[in-house]
Scaffold this active site. Structure first.
Site, PDB file in Angstrom:
ATOM      1  N   THR A  22      -0.801   4.537  -0.126  1.00 37.36           N
ATOM      2  CA  THR A  22      -1.587   4.551  -1.364  1.00 37.36           C
ATOM      3  C   THR A  22      -3.072   4.361  -1.080  1.00 37.36           C
ATOM      4  O   THR A  22      -3.906   5.173  -1.496  1.00 37.36           O
ATOM      5  CB  THR A  22      -1.086   3.427  -2.299  1.00 37.36           C
ATOM      6  OG1 THR A  22       0.309   3.605  -2.492  1.00 37.36           O
ATOM      7  CG2 THR A  22      -1.783   3.470  -3.647  1.00 37.36           C
ATOM      8  N   VAL A  23      -3.418   3.308  -0.347  1.00 32.52           N
ATOM      9  CA  VAL A  23      -4.845   3.024  -0.132  1.00 32.52           C
ATOM     10  C   VAL A  23      -5.446   4.026   0.865  1.00 32.52           C
ATOM     11  O   VAL A  23      -6.556   4.531   0.674  1.00 32.52           O
ATOM     12  CB  VAL A  23      -5.064   1.564   0.330  1.00 32.52           C
ATOM     13  CG1 VAL A  23      -6.547   1.289   0.540  1.00 32.52           C
ATOM     14  CG2 VAL A  23      -4.506   0.589  -0.703  1.00 32.52           C
TER      15      VAL A  23
ATOM     16  N   ASP B  47       0.800 -13.821  -2.339  1.00 31.09           N
ATOM     17  CA  ASP B  47      -0.316 -12.865  -2.249  1.00 31.09           C
ATOM     18  C   ASP B  47      -1.628 -13.529  -2.678  1.00 31.09           C
ATOM     19  O   ASP B  47      -2.638 -13.453  -1.973  1.00 31.09           O
ATOM     20  CB  ASP B  47       0.006 -11.654  -3.148  1.00 31.09           C
ATOM     21  CG  ASP B  47      -1.128 -10.665  -3.239  1.00 31.09           C
ATOM     22  OD1 ASP B  47      -1.241  -9.823  -2.340  1.00 31.09           O
ATOM     23  OD2 ASP B  47      -1.923 -10.754  -4.191  1.00 31.09           O
TER      24      ASP B  47
ATOM     25  N   GLY C 155       5.737   0.787 -11.784  1.00 28.85           N
ATOM     26  CA  GLY C 155       5.078   0.831 -10.472  1.00 28.85           C
ATOM     27  C   GLY C 155       4.028  -0.252 -10.291  1.00 28.85           C
ATOM     28  O   GLY C 155       3.301  -0.252  -9.301  1.00 28.85           O
TER      29      GLY C 155
ATOM     30  N   VAL D 199      -9.410  -8.842  -0.583  1.00 23.01           N
ATOM     31  CA  VAL D 199      -9.375  -9.821  -1.692  1.00 23.01           C
ATOM     32  C   VAL D 199      -9.979  -9.174  -2.937  1.00 23.01           C
ATOM     33  O   VAL D 199     -11.115  -8.687  -2.893  1.00 23.01           O
ATOM     34  CB  VAL D 199     -10.190 -11.089  -1.357  1.00 23.01           C
ATOM     35  CG1 VAL D 199     -10.104 -12.111  -2.489  1.00 23.01           C
ATOM     36  CG2 VAL D 199      -9.731 -11.713  -0.057  1.00 23.01           C
TER      37      VAL D 199
ATOM     38  N   LYS E 238      -5.077 -14.580  -0.391  1.00 23.33           N
ATOM     39  CA  LYS E 238      -6.446 -14.202  -0.802  1.00 23.33           C
ATOM     40  C   LYS E 238      -7.353 -15.431  -0.913  1.00 23.33           C
ATOM     41  O   LYS E 238      -8.501 -15.395  -0.471  1.00 23.33           O
ATOM     42  CB  LYS E 238      -6.394 -13.427  -2.121  1.00 23.33           C
ATOM     43  CG  LYS E 238      -5.742 -12.052  -1.954  1.00 23.33           C
ATOM     44  CD  LYS E 238      -5.444 -11.430  -3.302  1.00 23.33           C
ATOM     45  CE  LYS E 238      -4.824 -10.048  -3.162  1.00 23.33           C
ATOM     46  NZ  LYS E 238      -4.238  -9.565  -4.413  1.00 23.33           N
TER      47      LYS E 238
HETATM   48  N1  HSE Z   1       0.155  -6.986  -5.125  1.00 30.10           N
HETATM   49  C1  HSE Z   1      -1.259  -7.172  -5.247  1.00 30.10           C
HETATM   50  C2  HSE Z   1      -1.592  -7.527  -6.706  1.00 30.10           C
HETATM   51  C3  HSE Z   1      -1.974  -5.933  -4.792  1.00 30.10           C
HETATM   52  O1  HSE Z   1      -0.703  -7.396  -7.558  1.00 30.10           O
HETATM   53  O2  HSE Z   1      -2.695  -7.958  -6.994  1.00 30.10           O
HETATM   54  C4  HSE Z   1      -3.374  -6.147  -4.363  1.00 30.10           C
HETATM   55  O3  HSE Z   1      -3.506  -7.053  -3.313  1.00 30.10           O
END
Ligand code: HSE
Length: 395
Positions: free
Chosen positions: A11-12, A195, A181, A126, A199
């Site tokens: 994706t990125v 996650d 998604g 981040v 960060k």
């Molecule tokens: N899974 C992360 C979010 C993606 O939902 O923010 C970006 O780091």
């Protein structure tokens, strides 16, 4: 012309190619002429316009003297680590969106970059497309940052926003988010707070100059938040958000947890997949950063902006990083705050008296109350002496 390679066409990575292809002329007019020469991916893209630029062997890229910057969007900390390190050792700057690798190996990779006259950049790791790293490194460079407080995960913010607006339960909203998604098939890293924790660890490292490890940060996700919490929150004029925070007063304390956010907080209006971060610093006071914390083009834009800087400064180390010295966190429970508590109705009066809660909201079976201000240790001690406590949420 600067020749760029992209590691990973997910994706990125595909977003990086799109941003550079679409905005090459614009960036050229701003002083940097960039072109994607290679994309490293083991998958077969026959028939796709990218196929002529796909290579399967990383050495093709590493041995091409024309390549000056790599955009690493593979994710994970195994191959991405090995390939990034090899690129840096060859003097090729690496720009990444890979928070797992930045958190785990950032200090080492920055050191390798320094030793080889190039840069390891990680703006996209981040807050996705929100320029947080560059802001801390550049715009706030004359500031002593004492607190970072915000929403750093779009998936959980989407889920909590939907629960708030629709009155739906966690499982139902998660399922819908997966269908759309927004949430991964395995949502653990997002919903358990890992996650957001990675960060805030990266931001803590950047501000402190030492290496923060995510496993040292108290982390609680959103899986226990239910419709009754939102019922109480509404009556208190609050929303519930997953907040990652780091406080740099008297040592460094970090915590990731759901919090009741009052209506007058600017974070209250950060909804859906958006991220919002408040930084408090000694001269500027509060400043807030808001935008898309995830998504193909938003995240890719930040990776490309890093690549632009690397080319502009000819690979020389751009921005500040942190050393390999471990950041030892102080106890987050030393921080003062208030706590929302749910107690069964039979024990509500005793709980309110012990916690110094002035207002109580009574539902069919339970009473909700907000404690007086106290530190986490004091609160937990009082809580352990109470009966009928259902749960608490930080305020
Ligand atoms: N899974 C992360 C979010 C993606 O939902 O923010 C970006 O780091």
């Amino acid at each position: 012309m600067a020749e760029i390679a992209v590691f990973g066409y997910g994706t990125v990575g595909s977003g990086v190619v799109e941003v550079i292809d679409r905005n090459a002329e614009l960036m050229k007019s701003r002083g940097v002429d960039m072109h994607v020469k290679y994309v490293l991916d083991i998958r077969d893209f026959s028939g796709d316009p990218i196929s002529s630029r796909i290579v399967n062997d990383v050495d093709v890229i590493l041995n091409d003297p024309e390549i000056s910057v790599v955009c690493e969007t593979m994710g994970g900390a195994t191959f991405a680590y090995e390939y990034s390190r090899k690129a840096l050792e060859k003097g090729i700057s690496v720009c990444t969106s890979n928070k797992e690798l930045v958190e785990a190996k950032g200090a080492e990779l920055m050191k390798t970059a320094r030793e080889h006259g190039c840069s390891y950049m990680f703006e996209a790791s981040v807050g996705g497309g929100i320029p947080l790293i560059r802001t801390i490194n550049d715009a706030l460079t004359a500031e002593r940052i004492d607190r970072i407080y915000g929403i750093l995960n779009g998936t959980t913010n989407y889920i909590l926003t939907k629960m708030d607006e629709c009155g739906a339960g966690f499982d139902e909203v998660l399922k819908e988010a997966q269908e759309l998604g927004y949430a991964e098939k395995d949502p653990t890293a997002d919903v358990e707070g890992h996650d957001a924790c990675r960060k805030i660890a990266i931001l803590a490292s950047l501000v402190s100059g030492k290496c923060a490890e995510w496993k040292d940060i108290d982390t609680e996700g959103i899986t226990n938040i239910d419709t009754e919490d939102f019922r109480f929150a509404k009556e208190l004029g609050c929303s519930i958000k997953l907040i990652a925070m780091c406080d740099f007063n008297d040592g460094c304390r970090a915590i990731v947890s759901p919090r009741m956010i009052t209506a007058d907080s600017p974070l209250n209006s950060v909804k859906g997949v958006f991220n919002g971060v408040l930084i408090h610093s000694d001269m500027l006071d509060d400043s807030m950063y808001y935008g898309r914390g995830a998504g193909k083009l938003a995240t890719a834009s930040a990776v490309v902006a890093d690549a632009f800087e690397c080319v502009r400064f000819d690979g020389k180390e751009v921005g500040r990083g942190w050393s390999e010295e471990k950041l030892v966190f102080a106890d987050a429970d030393d921080m003062k705050g208030r706590f929302f508590v749910r107690v069964d109705n039979a024990n509500a009066d005793a709980a309110a008296a012990a916690l110094g809660a002035s207002d109580k909201i009574k539902h069919e079976n339970e009473t909700g109350m907000v404690s007086a201000e106290m530190n986490g240790k004091e609160f937990k001690k009082k809580l352990s002496g109470l009966s009928g406590v259902v749960k608490f949420i930080r305020f």
